[in-house]
Motif scaffolding. Sequence first.
Motif, PDB file in Angstrom:
ATOM      1  N   LEU A 339      34.389   2.541  68.194  1.00  0.00           N
ATOM      2  CA  LEU A 339      34.676   2.622  69.643  1.00  0.00           C
ATOM      3  C   LEU A 339      35.739   1.973  70.067  1.00  0.00           C
ATOM      4  CD1 LEU A 339      33.463   3.360  72.403  1.00  0.00           C
ATOM      5  CD2 LEU A 339      32.073   1.154  72.360  1.00  0.00           C
ATOM      6  N   VAL A 340      36.879   2.340  70.877  1.00  0.00           N
ATOM      7  CA  VAL A 340      38.060   1.850  71.426  1.00  0.00           C
ATOM      8  C   VAL A 340      37.805   2.215  72.996  1.00  0.00           C
ATOM      9  CG1 VAL A 340      40.492   1.645  71.600  1.00  0.00           C
ATOM     10  CG2 VAL A 340      39.159   2.028  69.318  1.00  0.00           C
ATOM     11  N   GLY A 341      37.757   1.295  74.168  1.00  0.00           N
ATOM     12  CA  GLY A 341      37.497   1.574  75.207  1.00  0.00           C
ATOM     13  C   GLY A 341      37.805   0.585  76.279  1.00  0.00           C
ATOM     14  N   GLY A 342      37.554   1.048  77.539  1.00  0.00           N
ATOM     15  CA  GLY A 342      37.917  -0.182  78.318  1.00  0.00           C
ATOM     16  C   GLY A 342      37.714   0.368  79.768  1.00  0.00           C
ATOM     17  N   PRO A 343      38.088  -0.090  80.941  1.00  0.00           N
ATOM     18  CA  PRO A 343      37.841   0.473  82.030  1.00  0.00           C
ATOM     19  C   PRO A 343      38.415   1.688  82.599  1.00  0.00           C
ATOM     20  CG  PRO A 343      38.395  -2.210  82.426  1.00  0.00           C
ATOM     21  CD  PRO A 343      38.492  -1.468  81.014  1.00  0.00           C
ATOM     22  N   SER A 344      39.478   2.149  81.886  1.00  0.00           N
ATOM     23  CA  SER A 344      40.078   3.644  82.311  1.00  0.00           C
ATOM     24  C   SER A 344      39.582   4.420  81.137  1.00  0.00           C
ATOM     25  CB  SER A 344      41.516   3.225  82.193  1.00  0.00           C
ATOM     26  OG  SER A 344      42.021   2.744  80.989  1.00  0.00           O
ATOM     27  N   GLY A 345      38.954   4.314  80.246  1.00  0.00           N
ATOM     28  CA  GLY A 345      38.476   5.397  79.426  1.00  0.00           C
ATOM     29  C   GLY A 345      38.198   4.885  78.172  1.00  0.00           C
ATOM     30  N   ALA A 346      37.696   5.580  76.962  1.00  0.00           N
ATOM     31  CA  ALA A 346      37.472   5.521  75.831  1.00  0.00           C
ATOM     32  C   ALA A 346      37.347   6.741  74.720  1.00  0.00           C
ATOM     33  CB  ALA A 346      35.918   4.741  75.866  1.00  0.00           C
ATOM     34  N   SER A 347      37.305   6.185  73.598  1.00  0.00           N
ATOM     35  CA  SER A 347      37.220   7.159  72.388  1.00  0.00           C
ATOM     36  C   SER A 347      36.299   6.466  71.424  1.00  0.00           C
ATOM     37  CB  SER A 347      38.714   7.526  71.867  1.00  0.00           C
ATOM     38  OG  SER A 347      39.143   6.242  71.201  1.00  0.00           O
ATOM     39  N   CYS A 348      35.842   7.633  70.746  1.00  0.00           N
ATOM     40  CA  CYS A 348      34.845   7.023  69.730  1.00  0.00           C
ATOM     41  C   CYS A 348      34.917   8.084  68.510  1.00  0.00           C
ATOM     42  CB  CYS A 348      33.195   7.029  70.187  1.00  0.00           C
ATOM     43  SG  CYS A 348      32.036   6.673  68.943  1.00  0.00           S
ATOM     44  N   THR A 349      35.396   7.689  67.247  1.00  0.00           N
ATOM     45  CA  THR A 349      35.515   8.726  66.296  1.00  0.00           C
ATOM     46  C   THR A 349      34.935   7.888  65.010  1.00  0.00           C
ATOM     47  OG1 THR A 349      37.639   7.325  65.828  1.00  0.00           O
ATOM     48  CG2 THR A 349      37.649   9.272  67.147  1.00  0.00           C
ATOM     49  N   ALA A 350      34.640   9.016  64.144  1.00  0.00           N
ATOM     50  CA  ALA A 350      33.990   8.272  62.774  1.00  0.00           C
ATOM     51  C   ALA A 350      35.043   7.670  61.938  1.00  0.00           C
ATOM     52  CB  ALA A 350      33.490   9.794  61.918  1.00  0.00           C
ATOM     53  N   THR A 351      34.617   6.649  61.321  1.00  0.00           N
ATOM     54  CA  THR A 351      35.446   5.969  60.371  1.00  0.00           C
ATOM     55  C   THR A 351      34.954   5.331  59.047  1.00  0.00           C
ATOM     56  OG1 THR A 351      36.940   4.138  60.348  1.00  0.00           O
ATOM     57  CG2 THR A 351      34.615   3.719  61.428  1.00  0.00           C
ATOM     58  N   ASP A 352      35.974   5.081  58.232  1.00  0.00           N
ATOM     59  CA  ASP A 352      35.552   4.482  56.884  1.00  0.00           C
ATOM     60  C   ASP A 352      35.664   2.812  56.898  1.00  0.00           C
ATOM     61  OD1 ASP A 352      34.780   6.778  55.823  1.00  0.00           O
ATOM     62  OD2 ASP A 352      36.815   7.251  55.111  1.00  0.00           O
ATOM     63  N   GLU A 353      36.082   2.434  58.027  1.00  0.00           N
ATOM     64  CA  GLU A 353      36.216   1.094  58.182  1.00  0.00           C
ATOM     65  C   GLU A 353      35.087   0.173  58.210  1.00  0.00           C
ATOM     66  OE1 GLU A 353      38.889  -0.294  61.573  1.00  0.00           O
ATOM     67  OE2 GLU A 353      39.555   1.831  61.736  1.00  0.00           O
ATOM     68  N   PRO A 354      35.112  -0.862  57.783  1.00  0.00           N
ATOM     69  CA  PRO A 354      33.823  -1.607  57.845  1.00  0.00           C
ATOM     70  C   PRO A 354      33.119  -2.237  58.976  1.00  0.00           C
ATOM     71  CG  PRO A 354      35.561  -2.963  57.340  1.00  0.00           C
ATOM     72  CD  PRO A 354      35.949  -1.728  57.201  1.00  0.00           C
ATOM     73  N   ALA A 355      31.930  -1.917  59.198  1.00  0.00           N
ATOM     74  CA  ALA A 355      31.266  -2.020  60.538  1.00  0.00           C
ATOM     75  C   ALA A 355      31.312  -3.625  61.028  1.00  0.00           C
ATOM     76  CB  ALA A 355      29.709  -1.424  60.482  1.00  0.00           C
ATOM     77  N   ARG A 356      31.142  -3.911  62.159  1.00  0.00           N
ATOM     78  CA  ARG A 356      30.909  -5.208  62.619  1.00  0.00           C
ATOM     79  C   ARG A 356      29.531  -5.384  63.277  1.00  0.00           C
ATOM     80  NH1 ARG A 356      36.076  -7.796  63.016  1.00  0.00           N
ATOM     81  NH2 ARG A 356      34.973  -9.377  64.258  1.00  0.00           N
ATOM     82  N   LEU A 357      29.029  -4.459  63.652  1.00  0.00           N
ATOM     83  CA  LEU A 357      27.751  -4.332  64.343  1.00  0.00           C
ATOM     84  C   LEU A 357      26.929  -3.265  63.643  1.00  0.00           C
ATOM     85  CD1 LEU A 357      28.727  -4.961  68.078  1.00  0.00           C
ATOM     86  CD2 LEU A 357      27.853  -6.636  66.418  1.00  0.00           C
ATOM     87  N   ALA A 358      25.426  -3.314  63.474  1.00  0.00           N
ATOM     88  CA  ALA A 358      24.795  -2.314  63.122  1.00  0.00           C
ATOM     89  C   ALA A 358      23.543  -2.260  63.923  1.00  0.00           C
ATOM     90  CB  ALA A 358      24.341  -2.500  61.457  1.00  0.00           C
ATOM     91  N   CYS A 359      23.187  -1.149  64.409  1.00  0.00           N
ATOM     92  CA  CYS A 359      21.708  -0.694  64.961  1.00  0.00           C
ATOM     93  C   CYS A 359      21.299   0.478  64.722  1.00  0.00           C
ATOM     94  CB  CYS A 359      22.071  -1.202  66.667  1.00  0.00           C
ATOM     95  SG  CYS A 359      23.347   0.236  67.189  1.00  0.00           S
ATOM     96  N   ASP A 360      19.992   0.695  65.425  1.00  0.00           N
ATOM     97  CA  ASP A 360      19.695   2.291  65.338  1.00  0.00           C
ATOM     98  C   ASP A 360      20.034   2.908  66.659  1.00  0.00           C
ATOM     99  OD1 ASP A 360      17.770   1.371  67.310  1.00  0.00           O
ATOM    100  OD2 ASP A 360      16.250   1.260  65.945  1.00  0.00           O
ATOM    101  N   ILE A 361      19.655   4.373  66.759  1.00  0.00           N
ATOM    102  CA  ILE A 361      19.856   5.037  67.972  1.00  0.00           C
ATOM    103  C   ILE A 361      19.414   4.657  69.057  1.00  0.00           C
ATOM    104  CG2 ILE A 361      18.195   6.812  67.724  1.00  0.00           C
ATOM    105  CD1 ILE A 361      22.081   7.458  68.213  1.00  0.00           C
ATOM    106  N   ARG A 362      18.255   3.942  68.988  1.00  0.00           N
ATOM    107  CA  ARG A 362      17.561   3.539  70.245  1.00  0.00           C
ATOM    108  C   ARG A 362      18.320   2.266  70.948  1.00  0.00           C
ATOM    109  NH1 ARG A 362      12.172   0.107  69.794  1.00  0.00           N
ATOM    110  NH2 ARG A 362      11.790  -0.563  72.076  1.00  0.00           N
ATOM    111  N   CYS A 363      18.878   1.576  70.163  1.00  0.00           N
ATOM    112  CA  CYS A 363      19.807   0.301  70.784  1.00  0.00           C
ATOM    113  C   CYS A 363      20.846   1.066  71.684  1.00  0.00           C
ATOM    114  CB  CYS A 363      20.070  -0.614  69.806  1.00  0.00           C
ATOM    115  SG  CYS A 363      18.852  -1.493  68.947  1.00  0.00           S
TER     116      CYS A 363
END
Length: 410
Positions: A339-363
């Motif tokens: 997720l890359v975003g801010g006050p003016s817009g955002a993008s979200c793409t699948a990645t092979d980079e290591p995650a910094r946070l983990a959660c389920d869909i409910r979160c």
Amino acid sequence: MTQLPLPVTVPRADDFDDVAQLMALAFHVSLDSDQQEVERATYEPERSLLVRDGGPAVAHASAFTRELGVPGGSIPAAHVTMVSVAATHRRRGLLTTLMRRQLREVRDGGREPVAVLWASEGRIYPRFGYGLAAQRLAIQCETTELRLPEPVSVAGTLRLDRPAGRQPELARLYDRVRADRPGWSSRDERWWRYVLSDPTALRDGATERRVLLHEGPEGVDGYALFRTKDEWDRGGPRGEVRVHEVVAANPAAYLAMWRMLLSVDLTRRLWFDTAAVDEPLLRLVNEPRRLGAHLSDALWVRVVDVPAALAARRYATDVDVVIEVADELLPENTGCWRLVGGPSGASCTATDEPARLACDIRCLGELYLGGTGLGALAAAGRVRELVSGSVAAAGPAFGWYRAPAPMEVF
């Protein structure tokens, strides 16, 4: 009652009466013909799922096609509604079947990245991935105990009228304010007829609904929908004001309307059960404890399409984070997303980079409208910090400068 698996069908418009009968039994209310006709006009059979056992309807779920206010904008959202299972058919997996199929259909439709609902019981929908995204305050107070500040200047006029005759003005103001308020849903002509309908069966002995209008230099800049209920005791009048909506474009209109609502002649109490958790009234009254505010759940959000949903809203601060998401019901959402975003817009793409946070869909649903803190979820152990400092770095971005607010139960 058969014990064989029961088929799920898409109902026709003329199935509505049977569905209404099921709803009345499930929610312990009596059918009212006026109310039934109002609700019939909003029913979308093509977005509904129905189970019959022989003749009677025994399970049902539906959705309305509306938009939902989110931080920074408004997006299409499946407004899930009219979910019930007959008491005779509980514990047979019917609810699970309907909710799973509905989520799949919303996802495959490709238009609505999230679904939203009000829950009759909070324990039901988390197992389908819904997260509590917005809370509400229910206010029940003695009005004689409260005082509001005097207005700085008198630049507006208050008027009372019948709501139906002022619908165009109410709609314009609602849309103007809704543009900046997460949690409010869009209203077309059909929905305005529903919102302003006033069946006698729903009045609980109170008056017909009225609208209080505040007219400023540029026209109507505030309205409140309310009714009153007469009551007397040995000490005199004990009437109640029941507030349903308060919409204001500026602080002056808001203050003027509440000054009247809290001082209606022959009333001593006020009830308002869809106040926002950041309701300005809390900051205006001389003794906020006397509002008797009670916190409860309101909107539950289910993220149906992770990249589309996270890219559709805006973020309070710049954020660049990889989140690992788990979703048992919609496996397309499972994986790592940048997720890359801010006050003016955002993008979200699948990645092979290591995650910094983990959660389920409910979160993600709980975070989506900006009313739940990432830090609170992490403290509850529901968001896992895989890289130290990631919660502190990303947390502020998921908030918003206004809390998400409920407006109507759909």
